[in-house]
Design a protein around this motif. Structure first.
Motif, PDB file in Angstrom:
ATOM      1  N   ILE A 229     114.687  88.983   6.366  1.00  0.00           N
ATOM      2  CA  ILE A 229     115.676  87.912   6.465  1.00  0.00           C
ATOM      3  C   ILE A 229     116.932  88.521   7.087  1.00  0.00           C
ATOM      4  O   ILE A 229     117.534  89.437   6.537  1.00  0.00           O
ATOM      5  CB  ILE A 229     115.995  87.334   5.077  1.00  0.00           C
ATOM      6  CG1 ILE A 229     114.737  86.736   4.438  1.00  0.00           C
ATOM      7  CG2 ILE A 229     117.103  86.294   5.173  1.00  0.00           C
ATOM      8  CD1 ILE A 229     114.147  85.577   5.211  1.00  0.00           C
ATOM      9  N   VAL A 230     117.317  88.030   8.262  1.00  0.00           N
ATOM     10  CA  VAL A 230     118.401  88.635   9.033  1.00  0.00           C
ATOM     11  C   VAL A 230     119.706  87.885   8.782  1.00  0.00           C
ATOM     12  O   VAL A 230     119.756  86.651   8.860  1.00  0.00           O
ATOM     13  CB  VAL A 230     118.068  88.620  10.542  1.00  0.00           C
ATOM     14  CG1 VAL A 230     119.235  89.189  11.349  1.00  0.00           C
ATOM     15  CG2 VAL A 230     116.801  89.415  10.810  1.00  0.00           C
ATOM     16  N   ILE A 231     120.759  88.635   8.470  1.00  0.00           N
ATOM     17  CA  ILE A 231     122.097  88.073   8.308  1.00  0.00           C
ATOM     18  C   ILE A 231     122.949  88.569   9.463  1.00  0.00           C
ATOM     19  O   ILE A 231     123.123  89.784   9.639  1.00  0.00           O
ATOM     20  CB  ILE A 231     122.716  88.482   6.961  1.00  0.00           C
ATOM     21  CG1 ILE A 231     121.870  87.931   5.806  1.00  0.00           C
ATOM     22  CG2 ILE A 231     124.154  87.978   6.853  1.00  0.00           C
ATOM     23  CD1 ILE A 231     122.348  88.355   4.437  1.00  0.00           C
ATOM     24  N   ASP A 232     123.469  87.647  10.259  1.00  0.00           N
ATOM     25  CA  ASP A 232     124.211  87.985  11.467  1.00  0.00           C
ATOM     26  C   ASP A 232     125.556  87.267  11.468  1.00  0.00           C
ATOM     27  O   ASP A 232     125.979  86.701  12.468  1.00  0.00           O
ATOM     28  CB  ASP A 232     123.385  87.609  12.713  1.00  0.00           C
ATOM     29  CG  ASP A 232     124.010  88.131  14.002  1.00  0.00           C
ATOM     30  OD1 ASP A 232     124.528  89.255  13.979  1.00  0.00           O
ATOM     31  OD2 ASP A 232     123.999  87.410  15.014  1.00  0.00           O
TER      32      ASP A 232
ATOM     33  N   ALA B 166     113.530  93.674   3.004  1.00  0.00           N
ATOM     34  CA  ALA B 166     113.629  92.277   2.578  1.00  0.00           C
ATOM     35  C   ALA B 166     114.755  91.573   3.324  1.00  0.00           C
ATOM     36  O   ALA B 166     114.587  90.477   3.836  1.00  0.00           O
ATOM     37  CB  ALA B 166     113.856  92.205   1.072  1.00  0.00           C
ATOM     38  N   ILE B 167     115.924  92.228   3.400  1.00  0.00           N
ATOM     39  CA  ILE B 167     117.104  91.654   4.045  1.00  0.00           C
ATOM     40  C   ILE B 167     117.682  92.682   4.989  1.00  0.00           C
ATOM     41  O   ILE B 167     117.817  93.865   4.634  1.00  0.00           O
ATOM     42  CB  ILE B 167     118.163  91.230   3.007  1.00  0.00           C
ATOM     43  CG1 ILE B 167     117.595  90.151   2.078  1.00  0.00           C
ATOM     44  CG2 ILE B 167     119.429  90.735   3.672  1.00  0.00           C
ATOM     45  CD1 ILE B 167     118.527  89.766   0.948  1.00  0.00           C
ATOM     46  N   SER B 168     118.038  92.244   6.187  1.00  0.00           N
ATOM     47  CA  SER B 168     118.620  93.147   7.177  1.00  0.00           C
ATOM     48  C   SER B 168     119.936  92.581   7.677  1.00  0.00           C
ATOM     49  O   SER B 168     119.994  91.449   8.165  1.00  0.00           O
ATOM     50  CB  SER B 168     117.654  93.343   8.352  1.00  0.00           C
ATOM     51  OG  SER B 168     118.230  94.186   9.341  1.00  0.00           O
TER      52      SER B 168
ATOM     53  N   VAL C 218     117.382  96.399   1.126  1.00  0.00           N
ATOM     54  CA  VAL C 218     118.386  95.852   2.035  1.00  0.00           C
ATOM     55  C   VAL C 218     118.789  96.930   3.033  1.00  0.00           C
ATOM     56  O   VAL C 218     119.037  98.079   2.652  1.00  0.00           O
ATOM     57  CB  VAL C 218     119.642  95.369   1.274  1.00  0.00           C
ATOM     58  CG1 VAL C 218     120.657  94.758   2.231  1.00  0.00           C
ATOM     59  CG2 VAL C 218     119.265  94.361   0.196  1.00  0.00           C
ATOM     60  N   VAL C 219     118.849  96.567   4.300  1.00  0.00           N
ATOM     61  CA  VAL C 219     119.376  97.447   5.351  1.00  0.00           C
ATOM     62  C   VAL C 219     120.750  96.928   5.742  1.00  0.00           C
ATOM     63  O   VAL C 219     120.905  95.756   6.094  1.00  0.00           O
ATOM     64  CB  VAL C 219     118.445  97.475   6.582  1.00  0.00           C
ATOM     65  CG1 VAL C 219     119.096  98.275   7.707  1.00  0.00           C
ATOM     66  CG2 VAL C 219     117.095  98.080   6.220  1.00  0.00           C
ATOM     67  N   ALA C 220     121.775  97.799   5.645  1.00  0.00           N
ATOM     68  CA  ALA C 220     123.153  97.401   5.951  1.00  0.00           C
ATOM     69  C   ALA C 220     123.758  98.379   6.940  1.00  0.00           C
ATOM     70  O   ALA C 220     123.265  99.503   7.108  1.00  0.00           O
ATOM     71  CB  ALA C 220     123.989  97.338   4.676  1.00  0.00           C
TER      72      ALA C 220
ATOM     73  N   VAL D 132     118.745 100.436  -1.079  1.00  0.00           N
ATOM     74  CA  VAL D 132     119.650 100.083   0.019  1.00  0.00           C
ATOM     75  C   VAL D 132     119.651 101.215   1.028  1.00  0.00           C
ATOM     76  O   VAL D 132     119.800 102.385   0.668  1.00  0.00           O
ATOM     77  CB  VAL D 132     121.085  99.834  -0.485  1.00  0.00           C
ATOM     78  CG1 VAL D 132     122.029  99.588   0.690  1.00  0.00           C
ATOM     79  CG2 VAL D 132     121.122  98.649  -1.433  1.00  0.00           C
ATOM     80  N   GLN D 133     119.481 100.860   2.288  1.00  0.00           N
ATOM     81  CA  GLN D 133     119.589 101.831   3.380  1.00  0.00           C
ATOM     82  C   GLN D 133     120.815 101.467   4.203  1.00  0.00           C
ATOM     83  O   GLN D 133     120.863 100.402   4.808  1.00  0.00           O
ATOM     84  CB  GLN D 133     118.327 101.802   4.243  1.00  0.00           C
ATOM     85  CG  GLN D 133     118.332 102.836   5.361  1.00  0.00           C
ATOM     86  CD  GLN D 133     117.097 102.742   6.227  1.00  0.00           C
ATOM     87  OE1 GLN D 133     117.115 102.024   7.224  1.00  0.00           O
ATOM     88  NE2 GLN D 133     116.033 103.420   5.842  1.00  0.00           N
TER      89      GLN D 133
END
Length: 479
Positions: A374-377, A401-403, A425-427, A446-447
């Protein structure tokens, strides 16, 4: 519209004048319920004037609702802002006046509500007897509380509790600054209730007590009076203003179909099937028998082809593992199409016009299987979760799961469950805040990635970015 909205304001026990104002009424076209709470600042009389000017400007803009809803609400705030700025020029004693405000528009026909907010007035949503804070206090103490650095009790007693950094009357033009005003929209389901209030309530009455009052069986008028009475009972140090909106529609229900008993199933089958008659053993029947065996023959042939293909693939893999063997070229792996739930979640994030998203388990049935990140932009996004919303890794998926993209400056995830991913989560560039998150069977929680191409870079990696509570996670029971 009986008992669907009500508003009330009170001076409190220590103030001699009331700098608060409110709106609680139906829109002229009957489509919306308008609710607004305004808290004036700027000293004696000045705050009162600012609140009155803002209320009048908002009502004028919403007298004839037109266009998209969020831009219309933003325009009403901009007109209120301009009206206050003009008033500051006319009266010298009012040159420091301003106001904070929260405005909500409820569309009970379409089960949606929309809001704009600036300052430290608040908007809450009551659903299934649970109270959820929607807006964020635009102050230093509010940030500490929302990010989990201060609990509610400490925040209520903080000496800088009422020092705000945003208000109507502070900026020259709000129309060109979309980050200044907080906006959003969310489902407003039958039985839901919105509470808009000034800090005269929330500084005096904890959320648990507010929730108890809203969950009693009284009407909206009595609830408003009970909230004001509770604030006065606890000190009444400021003006107290509340506005309530309720979606009074009845939730639709469907009667479950009873399972059919074994005997009834037999009777039903017998009633629907044609009667079987004795057919003589003729050449015609023999032909029918051969025809009936054709599907069996086709199935056997397909099974044989599948077996041969499997054996061939096994032999090729064995050859590829031999020393000096040339790796066989493979086709591009087939990406599974997104399922309805994850596609809905991604579309909801992409289409969100504000920066607050409320995820409820009535809209996103748990677990939501994820086959791609799931991409948050977005520049900033606050995702709140009500109920058990769980992201579950789909079989064969090995990503996050979330990028978050490098565009994100601040993303907060609140009370979401993430299960079974290689990476949770990738942040990028420490743009992530976590609150009451639950990670289960995740290789890396978290990465965090840092990007600074073509620029001088300074700083260091802190020893601890996140902290883990000592309380173990209790898995939610699936319904």
């Amino acid at each position: 519209m009986a008992d669907q909205f009500y508003g009330l304001t009170d001076t409190g026990k220590e103030r001699s004048n009331n700098e608060d104002a409110f709106i609680a009424r139906q829109s002229p076209d009957g489509r919306f319920i308008i609710a607004c709470v305004i808290d004036g600042v700027g000293g004696y009389k000045g705050g009162e004037v600012a609140a009155a000017l803002a209320r009048e400007a908002i009502l004028q803009r919403l007298a004839q609702p037109s266009g998209e809803i969020i831009p219309m609400l933003l325009d009403s705030f901009n007109q209120a802002n301009q009206s206050i700025l003009a008033g500051k020029k006319e009266v010298k004693e009012h040159d420091s006046m301003a106001c904070v405000a929260t405005l909500a528009l409820a569309d009970t026909e379409k089960n949606q509500f929309y809001y704009v907010h600036v300052g430290d007035t608040r908007l809450y949503l009551l659903r299934d007897r649970s109270l959820v804070k929607i807006t964020h206090d635009q102050s230093f103490v509010g940030f500490l509380e929302d990010s989990g650095r201060l609990d509610e009790k400490a925040a209520m007693a903080h000496p800088k509790r009422n020092e705000i950094n945003k208000a109507l009357g502070f900026e020259i033009n709000l129309s060109g600054d979309t980050d200044y005003v907080e906006t959003g929209q969310s489902p407003f389901l039958p039985g839901d209730m919105l509470l808009l209030c000034s800090d005269g309530l929330t500084d005096m009455v904890p959320a648990g007590e507010i929730s108890d009052i809203l969950n009693n069986n009284d009407g909206l008028k009595d609830k408003c009076h009970d909230l004001v009475a509770a604030a006065n009972h606890n000190g009444g140090k400021d003006n107290i203003t509340v506005a309530l909106v309720k979606n009074a529609k009845q939730a639709s229900s469907h009667e479950a179909t009873r399972p059919v008993s074994g005997q009834k199933k037999t009777e039903l089958k017998a009633a629907n099937e044609p009667a079987i008659t004795n057919v003589p053993l003729t050449a015609e029947r023999g032909a029918a028998k051969v025809k009936g065996n054709i599907p069996v023959l086709i199935f056997a042939l397909m099974a044989l082809i599948f077996l041969c293909t499997t054996i061939w693939q096994y032999i090729q893999r064995q050859k590829a593992t031999q020393p000096g063997a040339t790796p066989a070229q493979t086709d591009t792996p087939v990406i599974k199409p997104a399922n309805a739930q994850e596609a809905k979640l991604q579309a909801t994030i992409n289409g969100l016009k504000g920066n607050v998203l409320l995820l409820v388990d009535t809209a996103f049935k748990s677990p939501v299987k994820i086959s791609r990140a799931i991409v948050i932009d977005k520049d900033s996004l606050f995702i709140k979760t009500k109920g058990n919303v769980q992201l579950l890794c789909d079989s064969g998926y090995t990503g996050a799961a979330i990028s978050l993209t490098p565009k994100c400056k601040l993303v907060m995830l609140d009370s979401l469950a993430i299960t079974g991913f290689k990476t949770g989560v990738v942040a990028y560039n420490t743009a992530l805040l976590l609150k009451n998150m639950r990670f289960t069977n995740c290789g890396t929680t978290v990465q965090n990635r840092f990007t600074a191409q073509g620029k001088y870079t300074n700083g260091g990696v802190p020893a601890n970015v996140f902290k883990v509570d000592s309380i173990p996670v209790t898995p939610h029971k699936q319904k």
